[in-house]
Design a protein around this motif. Structure first.
Motif, PDB file in Angstrom:
ATOM      1  N   MET A   1       0.846  -1.191   0.000  1.00  0.00           N
ATOM      2  CA  MET A   1       0.000   0.000   0.000  1.00  0.00           C
ATOM      3  C   MET A   1       0.883   1.242   0.000  1.00  0.00           C
ATOM      4  O   MET A   1       1.752   1.398   0.845  1.00  0.00           O
ATOM      5  CB  MET A   1      -0.919   0.008   1.225  1.00  0.00           C
ATOM      6  N   VAL A   2       0.666   2.135  -0.964  1.00  0.00           N
ATOM      7  CA  VAL A   2       1.428   3.364  -1.035  1.00  0.00           C
ATOM      8  C   VAL A   2       0.659   4.463  -0.326  1.00  0.00           C
ATOM      9  O   VAL A   2      -0.539   4.640  -0.535  1.00  0.00           O
ATOM     10  CB  VAL A   2       1.675   3.767  -2.508  1.00  0.00           C
ATOM     11  N   THR A   3       1.333   5.185   0.533  1.00  0.00           N
ATOM     12  CA  THR A   3       0.663   6.233   1.281  1.00  0.00           C
ATOM     13  C   THR A   3       1.644   7.344   1.574  1.00  0.00           C
ATOM     14  O   THR A   3       2.853   7.150   1.518  1.00  0.00           O
ATOM     15  CB  THR A   3       0.068   5.677   2.590  1.00  0.00           C
ATOM     16  N   SER A   4       1.139   8.519   1.888  1.00  0.00           N
ATOM     17  CA  SER A   4       2.011   9.643   2.183  1.00  0.00           C
ATOM     18  C   SER A   4       2.520   9.551   3.609  1.00  0.00           C
ATOM     19  O   SER A   4       1.967   8.860   4.451  1.00  0.00           O
ATOM     20  CB  SER A   4       1.253  10.958   2.004  1.00  0.00           C
ATOM     21  N   GLU A   5       3.630  10.286   3.893  1.00  0.00           N
ATOM     22  CA  GLU A   5       4.185  10.299   5.239  1.00  0.00           C
ATOM     23  C   GLU A   5       3.156  10.804   6.238  1.00  0.00           C
ATOM     24  O   GLU A   5       3.019  10.282   7.329  1.00  0.00           O
ATOM     25  CB  GLU A   5       5.425  11.198   5.264  1.00  0.00           C
ATOM     26  N   ILE A 208     -21.404 -23.352   1.430  1.00  0.00           N
ATOM     27  CA  ILE A 208     -21.572 -22.297   2.424  1.00  0.00           C
ATOM     28  C   ILE A 208     -20.190 -21.985   3.009  1.00  0.00           C
ATOM     29  O   ILE A 208     -19.381 -22.884   3.223  1.00  0.00           O
ATOM     30  CB  ILE A 208     -22.538 -22.758   3.540  1.00  0.00           C
ATOM     31  N   VAL A 209     -19.936 -20.693   3.276  1.00  0.00           N
ATOM     32  CA  VAL A 209     -18.607 -20.285   3.725  1.00  0.00           C
ATOM     33  C   VAL A 209     -18.689 -19.578   5.074  1.00  0.00           C
ATOM     34  O   VAL A 209     -19.466 -18.625   5.245  1.00  0.00           O
ATOM     35  CB  VAL A 209     -17.934 -19.348   2.704  1.00  0.00           C
ATOM     36  N   LEU A 210     -17.870 -20.036   6.032  1.00  0.00           N
ATOM     37  CA  LEU A 210     -17.683 -19.351   7.299  1.00  0.00           C
ATOM     38  C   LEU A 210     -16.255 -18.819   7.353  1.00  0.00           C
ATOM     39  O   LEU A 210     -15.309 -19.546   7.069  1.00  0.00           O
ATOM     40  CB  LEU A 210     -17.933 -20.290   8.477  1.00  0.00           C
ATOM     41  N   VAL A 211     -16.127 -17.553   7.733  1.00  0.00           N
ATOM     42  CA  VAL A 211     -14.819 -16.920   7.854  1.00  0.00           C
ATOM     43  C   VAL A 211     -14.550 -16.585   9.319  1.00  0.00           C
ATOM     44  O   VAL A 211     -15.379 -15.948   9.980  1.00  0.00           O
ATOM     45  CB  VAL A 211     -14.727 -15.643   6.999  1.00  0.00           C
ATOM     46  N   ASP A 212     -13.390 -17.027   9.817  1.00  0.00           N
ATOM     47  CA  ASP A 212     -12.915 -16.650  11.146  1.00  0.00           C
ATOM     48  C   ASP A 212     -12.233 -15.289  11.002  1.00  0.00           C
ATOM     49  O   ASP A 212     -11.128 -15.188  10.474  1.00  0.00           O
ATOM     50  CB  ASP A 212     -11.937 -17.713  11.651  1.00  0.00           C
ATOM     51  N   GLY A 213     -12.903 -14.257  11.493  1.00  0.00           N
ATOM     52  CA  GLY A 213     -12.389 -12.897  11.361  1.00  0.00           C
ATOM     53  C   GLY A 213     -11.802 -12.340  12.641  1.00  0.00           C
ATOM     54  O   GLY A 213     -11.666 -11.121  12.778  1.00  0.00           O
ATOM     55  N   ALA A 214     -11.419 -13.209  13.581  1.00  0.00           N
ATOM     56  CA  ALA A 214     -10.920 -12.744  14.875  1.00  0.00           C
ATOM     57  C   ALA A 214      -9.706 -11.831  14.726  1.00  0.00           C
ATOM     58  O   ALA A 214      -9.542 -10.873  15.488  1.00  0.00           O
ATOM     59  CB  ALA A 214     -10.568 -13.938  15.765  1.00  0.00           C
ATOM     60  N   GLN A 215      -8.841 -12.131  13.736  1.00  0.00           N
ATOM     61  CA  GLN A 215      -7.635 -11.335  13.557  1.00  0.00           C
ATOM     62  C   GLN A 215      -7.760 -10.274  12.478  1.00  0.00           C
ATOM     63  O   GLN A 215      -6.872  -9.427  12.341  1.00  0.00           O
ATOM     64  CB  GLN A 215      -6.453 -12.253  13.214  1.00  0.00           C
ATOM     65  N   SER A 216      -8.841 -10.287  11.726  1.00  0.00           N
ATOM     66  CA  SER A 216      -8.969  -9.339  10.617  1.00  0.00           C
ATOM     67  C   SER A 216      -9.807  -8.118  10.973  1.00  0.00           C
ATOM     68  O   SER A 216      -9.402  -6.973  10.689  1.00  0.00           O
ATOM     69  CB  SER A 216      -9.568 -10.034   9.391  1.00  0.00           C
ATOM     70  N   VAL A 217     -10.950  -8.316  11.618  1.00  0.00           N
ATOM     71  CA  VAL A 217     -11.817  -7.182  11.936  1.00  0.00           C
ATOM     72  C   VAL A 217     -11.102  -6.116  12.769  1.00  0.00           C
ATOM     73  O   VAL A 217     -11.287  -4.922  12.526  1.00  0.00           O
ATOM     74  CB  VAL A 217     -13.106  -7.666  12.639  1.00  0.00           C
ATOM     75  N   PRO A 218     -10.232  -6.488  13.732  1.00  0.00           N
ATOM     76  CA  PRO A 218      -9.533  -5.449  14.487  1.00  0.00           C
ATOM     77  C   PRO A 218      -8.498  -4.673  13.686  1.00  0.00           C
ATOM     78  O   PRO A 218      -8.131  -3.557  14.069  1.00  0.00           O
ATOM     79  CB  PRO A 218      -8.835  -6.239  15.607  1.00  0.00           C
ATOM     80  N   HIS A 219      -8.019  -5.244  12.576  1.00  0.00           N
ATOM     81  CA  HIS A 219      -6.819  -4.714  11.943  1.00  0.00           C
ATOM     82  C   HIS A 219      -6.990  -4.265  10.501  1.00  0.00           C
ATOM     83  O   HIS A 219      -6.131  -3.553   9.971  1.00  0.00           O
ATOM     84  CB  HIS A 219      -5.714  -5.767  11.994  1.00  0.00           C
ATOM     85  N   LEU A 220      -8.076  -4.677   9.850  1.00  0.00           N
ATOM     86  CA  LEU A 220      -8.284  -4.369   8.436  1.00  0.00           C
ATOM     87  C   LEU A 220      -9.695  -3.827   8.226  1.00  0.00           C
ATOM     88  O   LEU A 220     -10.612  -4.188   8.957  1.00  0.00           O
ATOM     89  CB  LEU A 220      -8.146  -5.633   7.578  1.00  0.00           C
ATOM     90  N   GLU A 307     -12.878   6.533  14.813  1.00  0.00           N
ATOM     91  CA  GLU A 307     -12.205   7.825  14.966  1.00  0.00           C
ATOM     92  C   GLU A 307     -10.770   7.751  14.447  1.00  0.00           C
ATOM     93  O   GLU A 307     -10.268   8.688  13.819  1.00  0.00           O
ATOM     94  CB  GLU A 307     -12.223   8.244  16.443  1.00  0.00           C
ATOM     95  N   LEU A 308     -10.106   6.614  14.681  1.00  0.00           N
ATOM     96  CA  LEU A 308      -8.761   6.436  14.132  1.00  0.00           C
ATOM     97  C   LEU A 308      -8.800   6.272  12.622  1.00  0.00           C
ATOM     98  O   LEU A 308      -7.934   6.793  11.912  1.00  0.00           O
ATOM     99  CB  LEU A 308      -8.104   5.194  14.747  1.00  0.00           C
ATOM    100  N   GLY A 309      -9.789   5.543  12.148  1.00  0.00           N
ATOM    101  CA  GLY A 309      -9.876   5.195  10.724  1.00  0.00           C
ATOM    102  C   GLY A 309      -9.205   3.852  10.485  1.00  0.00           C
ATOM    103  O   GLY A 309      -8.018   3.687  10.758  1.00  0.00           O
ATOM    104  N   MET A 310      -9.939   2.876   9.981  1.00  0.00           N
ATOM    105  CA  MET A 310      -9.369   1.553   9.787  1.00  0.00           C
ATOM    106  C   MET A 310      -8.280   1.551   8.716  1.00  0.00           C
ATOM    107  O   MET A 310      -7.370   0.707   8.753  1.00  0.00           O
ATOM    108  CB  MET A 310     -10.466   0.543   9.438  1.00  0.00           C
ATOM    109  N   ASP A 311      -8.332   2.464   7.781  1.00  0.00           N
ATOM    110  CA  ASP A 311      -7.224   2.574   6.825  1.00  0.00           C
ATOM    111  C   ASP A 311      -5.937   2.955   7.545  1.00  0.00           C
ATOM    112  O   ASP A 311      -4.867   2.412   7.260  1.00  0.00           O
ATOM    113  CB  ASP A 311      -7.548   3.600   5.740  1.00  0.00           C
ATOM    114  N   TRP A 312      -6.042   3.888   8.514  1.00  0.00           N
ATOM    115  CA  TRP A 312      -4.859   4.269   9.295  1.00  0.00           C
ATOM    116  C   TRP A 312      -4.372   3.089  10.122  1.00  0.00           C
ATOM    117  O   TRP A 312      -3.164   2.852  10.222  1.00  0.00           O
ATOM    118  CB  TRP A 312      -5.173   5.444  10.218  1.00  0.00           C
ATOM    119  N   VAL A 313      -5.289   2.356  10.735  1.00  0.00           N
ATOM    120  CA  VAL A 313      -4.909   1.195  11.539  1.00  0.00           C
ATOM    121  C   VAL A 313      -4.084   0.228  10.702  1.00  0.00           C
ATOM    122  O   VAL A 313      -3.007  -0.239  11.126  1.00  0.00           O
ATOM    123  CB  VAL A 313      -6.154   0.488  12.113  1.00  0.00           C
ATOM    124  N   GLN A 314      -4.557  -0.078   9.505  1.00  0.00           N
ATOM    125  CA  GLN A 314      -3.855  -1.030   8.651  1.00  0.00           C
ATOM    126  C   GLN A 314      -2.482  -0.497   8.231  1.00  0.00           C
ATOM    127  O   GLN A 314      -1.481  -1.226   8.288  1.00  0.00           O
ATOM    128  CB  GLN A 314      -4.693  -1.348   7.412  1.00  0.00           C
TER     129      GLN A 314
END
Length: 422
Positions: A1-5, A208-220, A307-314
């Motif tokens: 991911m390209v982002t500014s400073e 049918i698909v189940l996704v374990d999102g325990a590690q993704s929802v907090p971070h992405l 408030e932080l923004g999930m894009d910023w978190v990632q």
């Protein structure tokens, strides 16, 4: 991911990472007369002051049971819990808040599906496809379901680099499985799986698909509608919220057709001596007094992450992970597991250090440097067997992690080497 400073340094509201860190009171404490360096957020995250205050306010000013009282504070508690449900639904872009079921944790969410949907829909000979990188919570419930029903389990292998063998996944899909379940992001390897593609491929064979999102929802940023997941599960305590509450998201038609998971109060519409009828979604799956304070705390955590923004978190975590991977290369004898490409992994790094047992390493880091990491099989014993290790050490990062934390880890590892090679 390209982002500014500027983007990497400031949250959506313009705050710096240092200002974010100051929101977490526990990070001001010391252990063994050294500042606490918390690098175990994959196991459980720390809580910002706003989450603690939201729960305290409930207990201090409107502590009452929900859905049962017509008096003021009961109505206030009910409204607060249901506002939290709406916040969660919007956070993951669910079509309706009725699709958000409150459970105790990710594990209970998966078990709910395994018992309610699984018992009704899985039969002898049906195929369930899982992966080798799954947490025990996304393995054991399906093992039990297979034992109850006579279904069979097949697994997508993991490469030496920590990626799923998607060619084998496609071959397994050709056998037309009834259910596919996999993690969005590995709690051991940090691998971020191509879930949207995998879900589409599974749906093409009517699985049918189940996704374990325990590690993704907090971070992405997660959009369950865009992913088209049938079921998606995660926990509050990994996303700055309290322990004791999790979430099951499901497509409404599936949830409507499923029988209740547990019986008791609040999940009923009518009860007679010999039969009962069930409440509407989501309450059909929420028997008994719910985790009211915890739901309110989860709602406050969602507000904070927004408030932080999930894009910023990632982006922040990618920056910390890249820095950690670079600095850890300076430690002799250290082996890192999982993808090396930042775009393929989240803020989790599992490693071994020569012949030093991970438990000994974690103990030395704690006592000598105040650094808290996880050591063990991380509830992923089949994955440990895949890499032929009894355990690994694991450092994991979140919104409050700084480069100074990572420097402390590296310094602690050098110190551990000195101790164990004396």
């Amino acid at each position: 991911m390209v982002t500014s400073e500027k983007q990497t340094q400031q949250t959506r509201s313009g705050r710096t990472a240092a200002e974010v860190r100051a929101d977490f009171p526990i990070l001001a404490r010391q252990v063994h007369n050294k500042p606490l360096v918390y690098l175990d957020s994959t196991a459980s995250s720390q809580k910002p002051q706003v989450v603690i205050e939201a729960m305290n306010t409930y207990y201090q000013t409107y502590n009452a049971n929900v859905h049962r009282g017509v008096y003021t504070i009961s109505e206030e508690a009910t409204a607060a819990q249901e506002r939290a449900r709406v916040k969660v639904a919007r956070f993951i872009n669910a079509r309706h808040s009725k699709q958000v079921i409150f459970t105790r944790n990710t594990t209970e969410s998966i078990n709910l599906v395994a018992y309610s949907w699984g018992n009704a829909n899985i039969h002898t000979g049906d195929l369930i496809v899982l992966t080798e990188m799954e947490h025990h919570s996304n393995l054991v419930p399906w093992q039990l379901l297979a034992q109850r029903t006579g279904a069979r389990l097949e697994f997508v292998p993991v490469t030496d680099d920590g990626l799923l063998r998607l060619d084998i996944y496609q071959q397994l899909l050709e056998q037309r499985p009834r259910l596919v379940a996999f993690t969005h992001m590995s709690n051991v390897l940090g691998t971020i799986n191509p879930v949207q593609e995998m879900i589409a491929q599974a749906h093409a064979v009517e699985a049918i698909v189940l996704v374990d999102g325990a590690q993704s929802v907090p971070h992405l940023p997660v959009d369950v509608q865009a992913l088209d997941a049938d079921f998606y599960c995660f926990s509050a305590h990994k996303m700055l919220g309290p322990t004791g509450i999790g979430v099951l998201y499901g497509k409404r038609a599936l949830l409507e057709a499923m029988p209740p998971f547990m019986g008791g109060g609040d999940m009923i519409r009518t009860v007679k001596l010999h039969e009962s009828t069930w409440n509407d979604l989501p309450w059909k799956f929420e028997a008994g007094t719910p985790a009211i304070a915890e739901a309110i705390g989860l709602g406050a955590a969602v507000d904070y992450l927004n408030e932080l923004g999930m894009d910023w978190v990632q982006v922040h975590e990618q920056e910390m992970t890249a820095y950690a991977l670079e600095q850890l290369q300076q430690v002799p004898g250290l082996t890192i597991y999982g993808p090396r490409e930042i775009g393929q992994r989240g803020g989790v790094i599992s490693f071994t250090l020569g012949d030093v047992h991970p438990h000994d390493l974690a103990s030395i880091l704690d006592q000598e440097t105040g650094v808290a990491i996880r050591a063990g099989h991380h509830c992923a014993q089949p994955l440990m067997e895949r890499y032929d290790v009894p355990a690994t050490a694991r450092a994991s990062f979140y919104v409050y992690t700084t480069k100074e934390d990572i420097d402390a880890l590296v310094q602690g590892l050098h110190k551990a080497l000195q101790i164990f090679t004396f």
